[in-house]
Scaffold this active site. Structure first.
Site, short mmCIF file in Angstrom:
data_model
loop_
_atom_site.label_atom_id
_atom_site.label_comp_id
_atom_site.label_asym_id
_atom_site.label_seq_id
_atom_site.Cartn_x
_atom_site.Cartn_y
_atom_site.Cartn_z
N HIS A 37 118.98 80.19 129.97
CA HIS A 37 120.40 80.04 129.64
C HIS A 37 120.77 80.10 128.17
O HIS A 37 121.95 80.26 127.86
CB HIS A 37 120.92 78.73 130.23
CG HIS A 37 120.74 78.66 131.71
ND1 HIS A 37 121.43 79.48 132.59
CD2 HIS A 37 119.92 77.90 132.48
CE1 HIS A 37 121.04 79.21 133.82
NE2 HIS A 37 120.13 78.26 133.78
N HIS A 144 119.28 71.90 133.60
CA HIS A 144 119.86 72.73 134.66
C HIS A 144 121.29 73.11 134.28
O HIS A 144 122.05 72.27 133.80
CB HIS A 144 119.86 71.96 135.98
CG HIS A 144 120.62 72.62 137.08
ND1 HIS A 144 120.16 73.76 137.72
CD2 HIS A 144 121.82 72.34 137.64
CE1 HIS A 144 121.05 74.12 138.63
NE2 HIS A 144 122.07 73.28 138.60
#
EC number: 4.6.1.18
Length: 149
Positions: A37, A144
């Site tokens: 990410h 996450h």
């Protein structure tokens, strides 16, 4: 007697190596979050093929095509700071998610409907949105990516 001690020591060594070895090459949740990410250097603004390149480079098209992924184009420290911002419930019902107090520069990558592995083809969408991330550990770090809103 010496053989017996050697056998016991050898057995203990095998037991310890069997316990330690599987964790040696394992990527931590925090490292996986960064790999999947974080892209502080890049931006998708200049390239419609950004997602195709990044998804492959970051190993999210190995074995199958990851259907959706978001890259964050902000300093890691700014993303880590979200872990101390507004707590929200995660999609999975856990309470370790946090929503950014300001919008961040992100790129959403979505697998095109006609795309099939191994030829993973993504749409690239650049935007400014709040993000919701799950944090864990000590120190408390992102593990996450839950959503962008």
């Amino acid at each position: 007697m010496g053989l017996e001690k050697s056998l016991i020591l050898f057995s203990l060594l095998v037991l310890v190596l069997g316990w330690v070895q599987p964790s040696l090459g394992r990527e931590s949740s925090a490292d996986k979050f960064k790999r999947q990410h974080m892209d502080t250097e890049g931006s998708s603004k200049s390239s419609p093929t950004y997602c195709n390149q990044m998804m492959k480079r970051r190993e999210m098209t190995t074995g199958s095509c990851k259907p959706v992924n978001t890259f964050v184009h902000e300093p890691l420290e700014d993303v880590q700071a979200i872990c101390s911002q507004g707590q929200v419930t995660c999609k999975n019902g856990r309470n370790n998610c946090h929503k950014s107090s300001s919008t961040l520069h992100i790129t959403d990558c979505r697998l095109k409907g006609s795309s099939k592995y191994p030829n993973c083809d993504y749409t690239t969408t650049d935007s400014q949105k709040h993000i919701i991330i799950a944090c864990d550990g000590n120190p408390y770090v992102p593990v996450h990516f839950d959503a962008s809103v």
